[in-house]
Design an enzyme around this catalytic site. Structure first.
Site, PDB file in Angstrom:
ATOM      1  N   GLY A  66       0.799  -1.216   0.000  1.00  0.00           N
ATOM      2  CA  GLY A  66       0.000   0.000   0.000  1.00  0.00           C
ATOM      3  C   GLY A  66       0.833   1.267   0.000  1.00  0.00           C
ATOM      4  N   HIS A  67       0.161   2.390  -0.233  1.00  0.00           N
ATOM      5  CA  HIS A  67       0.809   3.689  -0.339  1.00  0.00           C
ATOM      6  C   HIS A  67       1.523   4.079   0.948  1.00  0.00           C
ATOM      7  CE1 HIS A  67      -3.164   4.520   1.380  1.00  0.00           C
ATOM      8  NE2 HIS A  67      -2.608   5.566   1.965  1.00  0.00           N
ATOM      9  N   ASN A  68       2.664   4.751   0.782  1.00  0.00           N
ATOM     10  CA  ASN A  68       3.479   5.273   1.891  1.00  0.00           C
ATOM     11  C   ASN A  68       4.170   4.187   2.705  1.00  0.00           C
ATOM     12  OD1 ASN A  68       2.512   7.770   1.123  1.00  0.00           O
ATOM     13  ND2 ASN A  68       1.073   7.941   2.819  1.00  0.00           N
ATOM     14  N   THR A  69       4.026   2.937   2.325  1.00  0.00           N
ATOM     15  CA  THR A  69       4.674   1.861   3.069  1.00  0.00           C
ATOM     16  C   THR A  69       6.189   1.928   2.880  1.00  0.00           C
ATOM     17  OG1 THR A  69       2.779   0.373   2.985  1.00  0.00           O
ATOM     18  CG2 THR A  69       4.932  -0.656   3.198  1.00  0.00           C
ATOM     19  N   SER A 120       1.031   3.153   4.829  1.00  0.00           N
ATOM     20  CA  SER A 120       1.776   3.829   5.894  1.00  0.00           C
ATOM     21  C   SER A 120       2.314   2.875   6.949  1.00  0.00           C
ATOM     22  CB  SER A 120       0.907   4.904   6.562  1.00  0.00           C
ATOM     23  OG  SER A 120       0.508   5.879   5.618  1.00  0.00           O
TER      24      SER A 120
END
Length: 374
Positions: A265-268, A285
């Site tokens: 997922g995003h920002n991971t 995240s």
């Protein structure tokens, strides 16, 4: 190593830093399972991977094989053998030696569409119907198979291998020796949406499950302005996806290997030398340390941290922070030894239920007898 068309047993042993036995001048044309090999002919033959006695029993006399240390090649009638001090590591070297990779002709195929501002390094092999956008930078020795697309402003290092149909969006930056398997998608938008008022999801997080007023809700996209940053020696499996960040980049550390159908997922942030096995899902995240192993179907909640050297067993569901070095299992994930005790207790439940039923019958009879006596 020498060309695999002319490699000998001796060449292969030296390249694998392993001990050899027998006629080391025999030509090796490939590798096979023990039952599929034939006696070595005048043009050489395949070498069997028979690194345990149960596999070696199917070897044919006159063939050649890779054996574990301590096995006797004469007992199997072999002409030549290579001994593996660590069989799976030697198998990695052997398979690399004979893997030709995707068949891509040197140079740039006439159907490829490459923007005039893109920079392609020397010795590139770019297949049919590849699309490379503006200001893209690709390092030396790139092998890019058919139907690959690379978006505006992305940069990729040397010795990359992009298999057919893999996708790299705009603003993705990767190091050397990146491998994308077919259908891998890097840099798609993150799954980020917001409602004008408090959403049902936010409400149940706040109240831990109770709902006050259920009403219509409409979602508005939060656009993904960040990119994806990938280190060196990263491999991404078929149809795996890595979302771009919302503001900052999603990051994958050097040496990390991502299996098929994994979602990041995003920002991971994923550290170095991690293994993310098939069907792993990591919500946005999340921060994952170095050398973390997430086995198949592991799920990770958003906004949590997993420390270095954590190993999560298959189908574990991780909802909270995990300290470094812990081995976890289960739904929800707990220490593996705790989960094993839970599983043992669950297997005992039917017996406990029977014992409880008998105990209830006994107590009922005693109460009835006491009432009669009084």
């Amino acid at each position: 190593m020498a060309d695999t068309q002319t490699v000998t047993v001796g060449d292969l042993a030296r390249a694998l830093d392993a001990r050899s036995w027998g006629d080391t001048s025999l030509r090796v044309t490939g590798a096979a399972e023990p039952s599929a090999t034939e006696p070595v002919g005048t043009d050489g033959g395949t070498i069997a991977m028979a690194m345990a006695p149960k596999y070696a029993d199917t070897l044919k006399p006159g063939s050649m094989a890779i054996l574990a240390e301590g096995m006797d090649p004469e007992a199997y009638g072999l002409k030549a053998a290579i001994f593996a001090p660590r069989p799976r590591l030697l198998m990695a070297g052997l398979t690399k030696a004979f893997d030709p990779g995707p068949e891509i002709a040197p140079g740039i195929h006439p159907t490829a569409v490459i923007d005039s501002t893109a920079h392609i390094g020397p010795n590139a092999a770019i297949g049919p119907f590849v699309v490379i956008g503006a200001d893209v930078k690709v390092g030396a020795n790139a092998r890019i198979a058919s139907h690959v697309s690379i978006g505006r402003g992305s940069s990729l290092g040397d010795d990359i291998v992009l298999h057919p149909g893999s996708r790299i969006a705009h603003g993705v930056h990767a190091g050397n020796r990146l491998i994308l398997q077919p259908g891998a998608s890097i840099g798609g938008d993150g799954f980020s949406f917001v409602t004008p008022e408090e959403s049902g999801i936010e409400e149940i997080r706040r109240t831990l499950g109770s709902r006050e007023d259920i009403r219509e809700q409409h979602y508005t996209r939060i656009h993904s302005l960040g990119g994806v940053e990938i280190g060196n020696d990263v491999e991404v499996g078929a149809n795996a996806t890595i979302d771009r960040g919302t503001i900052r980049a999603t990051r994958i550390g050097s040496g990390t290997k991502i299996d098929n159908l994994v979602q990041v997922g995003h920002n991971t942030i994923v550290g170095d030398d991690c293994l993310l096995c098939g069907l792993v899902g990591i919500a946005g995240s999340t921060k994952i340390g170095n050398r973390v192993v997430l086995a198949g179907q592991v799920g990770v909640s958003d906004n949590i941290e997993i420390g270095d050297d954590v190993i999560a067993g298959g189908a574990s569901k991780i909802f909270t922070r995990v300290p470094a070095g812990r081995v976890i299992l289960g739904h929800p994930a707990v220490k593996m030894e705790t989960q094993m005790e839970i599983q043992k207790a669950m297997r005992r439940l039917p017996r406990f239920a029977q014992q409880l039923a008998k105990l209830q019958e006994t107590v009922t009879r005693l109460l009835e007898k006491t009432e009669k006596d009084t």
